[in-house]
Design an enzyme around this catalytic site. Structure first.
Site, PDB file in Angstrom:
ATOM      1  N   HIS A   1      29.462   4.345  36.114  1.00  0.00           N
ATOM      2  CA  HIS A   1      29.190   2.915  36.258  1.00  0.00           C
ATOM      3  C   HIS A   1      27.954   2.640  37.101  1.00  0.00           C
ATOM      4  O   HIS A   1      27.700   1.510  37.472  1.00  0.00           O
ATOM      5  CB  HIS A   1      30.399   2.210  36.861  1.00  0.00           C
ATOM      6  CG  HIS A   1      30.851   2.812  38.164  1.00  0.00           C
ATOM      7  ND1 HIS A   1      31.885   2.303  38.878  1.00  0.00           N
ATOM      8  CD2 HIS A   1      30.404   3.877  38.853  1.00  0.00           C
ATOM      9  CE1 HIS A   1      32.061   3.037  39.961  1.00  0.00           C
ATOM     10  NE2 HIS A   1      31.170   4.001  39.953  1.00  0.00           N
TER      11      HIS A   1
ATOM     12  N   MET B   1      19.528  13.199  33.468  1.00  0.00           N
ATOM     13  CA  MET B   1      20.229  12.654  32.291  1.00  0.00           C
ATOM     14  C   MET B   1      19.391  11.633  31.508  1.00  0.00           C
ATOM     15  O   MET B   1      19.704  11.320  30.370  1.00  0.00           O
ATOM     16  CB  MET B   1      21.566  12.028  32.684  1.00  0.00           C
ATOM     17  CG  MET B   1      21.448  10.846  33.607  1.00  0.00           C
ATOM     18  SD  MET B   1      23.000   9.972  33.813  1.00  0.00           S
ATOM     19  CE  MET B   1      23.778  10.790  35.169  1.00  0.00           C
TER      20      MET B   1
ATOM     21  N   ASP C   1      24.136  17.680  36.432  1.00  0.00           N
ATOM     22  CA  ASP C   1      23.794  16.743  37.522  1.00  0.00           C
ATOM     23  C   ASP C   1      22.449  17.167  38.102  1.00  0.00           C
ATOM     24  O   ASP C   1      21.849  18.158  37.663  1.00  0.00           O
ATOM     25  CB  ASP C   1      24.904  16.749  38.603  1.00  0.00           C
ATOM     26  CG  ASP C   1      24.977  15.428  39.366  1.00  0.00           C
ATOM     27  OD1 ASP C   1      23.974  15.066  40.008  1.00  0.00           O
ATOM     28  OD2 ASP C   1      26.026  14.752  39.320  1.00  0.00           O
TER      29      ASP C   1
HETATM   30  C1  SAM Z   1      28.807   8.044  41.451  1.00  0.00           C
HETATM   31  S1  SAM Z   1      28.351   9.726  41.404  1.00  0.00           S
HETATM   32  C2  SAM Z   1      29.599  10.316  40.341  1.00  0.00           C
HETATM   33  C3  SAM Z   1      30.050  11.658  40.708  1.00  0.00           C
HETATM   34  C4  SAM Z   1      30.918  12.383  39.755  1.00  0.00           C
HETATM   35  N1  SAM Z   1      31.277  11.730  38.542  1.00  0.00           N
HETATM   36  C5  SAM Z   1      32.110  13.043  40.394  1.00  0.00           C
HETATM   37  O1  SAM Z   1      33.060  13.232  39.723  1.00  0.00           O
HETATM   38  O2  SAM Z   1      32.079  13.383  41.573  1.00  0.00           O
HETATM   39  C6  SAM Z   1      26.926   9.709  40.313  1.00  0.00           C
HETATM   40  C7  SAM Z   1      26.422  11.088  40.001  1.00  0.00           C
HETATM   41  O3  SAM Z   1      25.317  10.964  39.096  1.00  0.00           O
HETATM   42  C8  SAM Z   1      24.342  11.917  39.485  1.00  0.00           C
HETATM   43  N2  SAM Z   1      23.023  11.518  38.986  1.00  0.00           N
HETATM   44  C9  SAM Z   1      22.267  10.487  39.423  1.00  0.00           C
HETATM   45  N3  SAM Z   1      21.111  10.421  38.725  1.00  0.00           N
HETATM   46  C10 SAM Z   1      21.152  11.427  37.836  1.00  0.00           C
HETATM   47  C11 SAM Z   1      20.254  11.867  36.833  1.00  0.00           C
HETATM   48  N4  SAM Z   1      19.090  11.239  36.632  1.00  0.00           N
HETATM   49  N5  SAM Z   1      20.606  12.922  36.093  1.00  0.00           N
HETATM   50  C12 SAM Z   1      21.772  13.571  36.314  1.00  0.00           C
HETATM   51  N6  SAM Z   1      22.673  13.191  37.240  1.00  0.00           N
HETATM   52  C13 SAM Z   1      22.364  12.137  37.998  1.00  0.00           C
HETATM   53  C14 SAM Z   1      24.432  11.908  40.988  1.00  0.00           C
HETATM   54  O4  SAM Z   1      23.848  13.026  41.594  1.00  0.00           O
HETATM   55  C15 SAM Z   1      25.932  11.816  41.221  1.00  0.00           C
HETATM   56  O5  SAM Z   1      26.534  13.074  41.309  1.00  0.00           O
END
Ligand code: SAM
Length: 493
Positions: free
Chosen positions: A268, A255, A234
């Protein structure tokens, strides 16, 4: 008589008064459905479920008020918010003690999801989703649809940055957001491990949860399958809290640039192009299918028709539609149907045909609907209708709604029509009702429809007493005033 009932036109169709009233109520319910969310938020912030849980049996209202430090002047308001929460299914009304005092108990929903000591506590999720940072951008959805600047989301339009940029420079929101996401992920992990655990995870040696937040899902998998080396990938400001964690490793990165080698998750939060970019990076990072590599997608699968009867108005559908639209506000995300997911997994595969795609689709839409905490659906409303019997008063009828007037405005209104009333805190909002003063000056006496929901009990009582006194001095009004009061007191009307 029939023609008397026809009161409006919908397209070419005439509608009856009953239909109009029903439709008006439906519109109201949608308009006011945010009140359910705010009542839930209030319950979570006050910790109502915890207090009832600790008591272990239905908790008398008086004790609840004391334990929550509710101001005595707010007793009636508190009882009303509890009434709504009972109606929403979050609490149950009951009685306690020999005197059968009004009391409240937990329901299965609050017992499972709103007690903070329980594993499935969803309170952080509720507070995150209802945080003004997330809710406020919803107010500019219409502007976002037409904004020439084409910001990627309504969130960007409102805050001038993306939600993940904001978590990056607002530490307090970052912590709350991650805890909120983790609360939901923990519950989903439990369901998924139970339902798909062996089939999906057994045999894996390593796994990376891409965008895995503070590791709720990865931790649950690592605990269920200790032989799998689990890591969370993350953004740096998110995984920093995982440094030194003995159960899951933390990998910071973007990512869209790369995904560390192992198996992966996807979210999503992204539009179709971004999903394909992330999936391609996952694809590069995993070994071939024959060597056990797989991309695991845990997502809601949109299914807008009920399997049983083909209807589309069940609760699952509402959950899916609400989440799908919610996802376009803070992120350029969406919910997808099974066909759409299949398309993405095939598009992101270096092979062009579905058979060679090594993705697994685990439909969790149903599970999500089971996990639903608050029902934002229809609530029944009651109306106070002035009956035809009173219509002879029409020329002198003042529809008086004290909800919007300040106490002073209400008082001056009554003074102007010669009913000097003590109205201690009638009228809650500060909105002005100067127009009422103007009306009242032109009408010597007649108050027939009274809307008392905002006056304190004392104010309402003294208002009624004074009006009755006035009515007895004015014979033509006495019966009708009395009937109006009865109507106002009867919630079934
Ligand atoms: C909706 S949250 C989902 C959280 C996670 N699945 C959980 O179980 O708590 C989306 C996650 O994607 C991460 N995120 C957003 N952009 C990202 C990137 N470019 N690379 C890696 N992670 C990213 C955010 O920091 C966040 O933790």
């Amino acid at each position: 008589m029939e023609s008397m009932n026809k009161s409006g036109i919908h397209g070419d169709q005439e509608v009856t008064m009953a239909e109009l009233v029903r439709d008006h109520g439906h519109l109201w319910n949608i308009t006011f459905s945010y009140v359910n969310s705010m009542a839930l938020k209030c319950a979570v912030e006050l910790g109502i479920a915890d207090v009832i849980h600790r008591h272990g049996q239905p908790l008398p209202l008086s004790v609840l008020l004391t334990k929550l430090s509710i101001l005595p002047s707010r007793t009636d308001s508190f009882r009303r918010i509890m009434r709504l929460l009972v109606h929403s299914g979050l609490f149950a009304s009951s009685t306690a003690g020999d005197e059968e005092e009004e009391a409240y108990a937990l329901t299965p929903i609050s017992a499972s999801f709103l007690v903070t000591s329980k594993a499935d506590n969803m309170s952080p999720f509720v507070l995150t989703i209802l945080d003004p940072v997330i809710v406020n951008p919803g107010h500019c959805l219409s502007r976002w649809f037409t904004s020439a600047a084409e910001p990627p989301t309504a969130f960007d339009l409102f805050h001038g940055k993306s939600v993940f940029e904001l978590t990056g420079n607002n530490p307090e929101f970052n912590v709350n957001f991650n805890l909120g996401m983790a609360a939901d992920a923990s519950f989903m992990a439990k369901l998924i491990l139970k339902q798909y655990g062996d089939g999906v995870f057994r045999g894996l040696r390593s796994l990376v949860d891409v965008g895995g937040g503070i590791g709720a899902m990865a931790t649950a998998i690592a605990e269920a399958f200790p032989q799998i080396k689990c890591a969370v990938f993350d953004l740096p400001h998110v995984v920093s809290s995982l440094q030194g964690n003995p159960t899951v490793a933390a990998i910071a990165g973007n990512m869209f640039e790369f995904v560390p080698p192992a198996d992966a998750w996807i979210l999503h939060d992204w539009n179709d192009e971004d999903c394909v970019r992330i999936l391609r990076n996952c694809k590069k990072a995993i070994p071939p299918k024959e060597e056990g590599g797989k991309v695991i997608i845990i997502e809601m699968v949109m299914k807008l028709e009920n399997e049983e009867d083909g209807s589309i108005h069940d609760e699952t559908t509402e959950t899916q539609l609400l989440l799908d639209v919610h996802m376009m506000v803070p992120a350029p995300g969406k919910e997808r149907s099974e066909a759409e997911w299949k398309r993405h997994t095939v598009t992101s595969s270096p092979h062009s045909d579905a058979a060679k795609s090594d993705s697994i689709l685990a439909p969790t839409g149903k599970l999500r609907s089971e996990a639903r905490v608050a029902q934002l659906g229809q609530q029944s409303f009651s109306f106070i209708v002035v009956p035809p019997k009173l219509s002879f008063l029409a020329p002198r009828l003042i529809p008086l709604d004290l909800r919007c007037g300040s106490a002073e405005a209400s008082r001056s209104f009554f003074a102007a029509i010669s009913l000097s009333l003590p109205l201690p805190d009638c009228g809650s909002a500060e909105a002005s009702i100067t127009s009422l003063d103007a009306i009242s000056l032109s009408l010597p006496l007649a108050v027939s429809t009274l809307n008392l929901p905002c006056g304190s009990a004392e104010a309402s009582r003294s208002l009624l007493t004074n009006l009755r006194g006035e009515a007895s001095r004015s014979p033509s009004l006495s019966t009708s005033c009395h009937e109006a009061f009865v109507l106002a007191a009867d919630p079934s009307l």
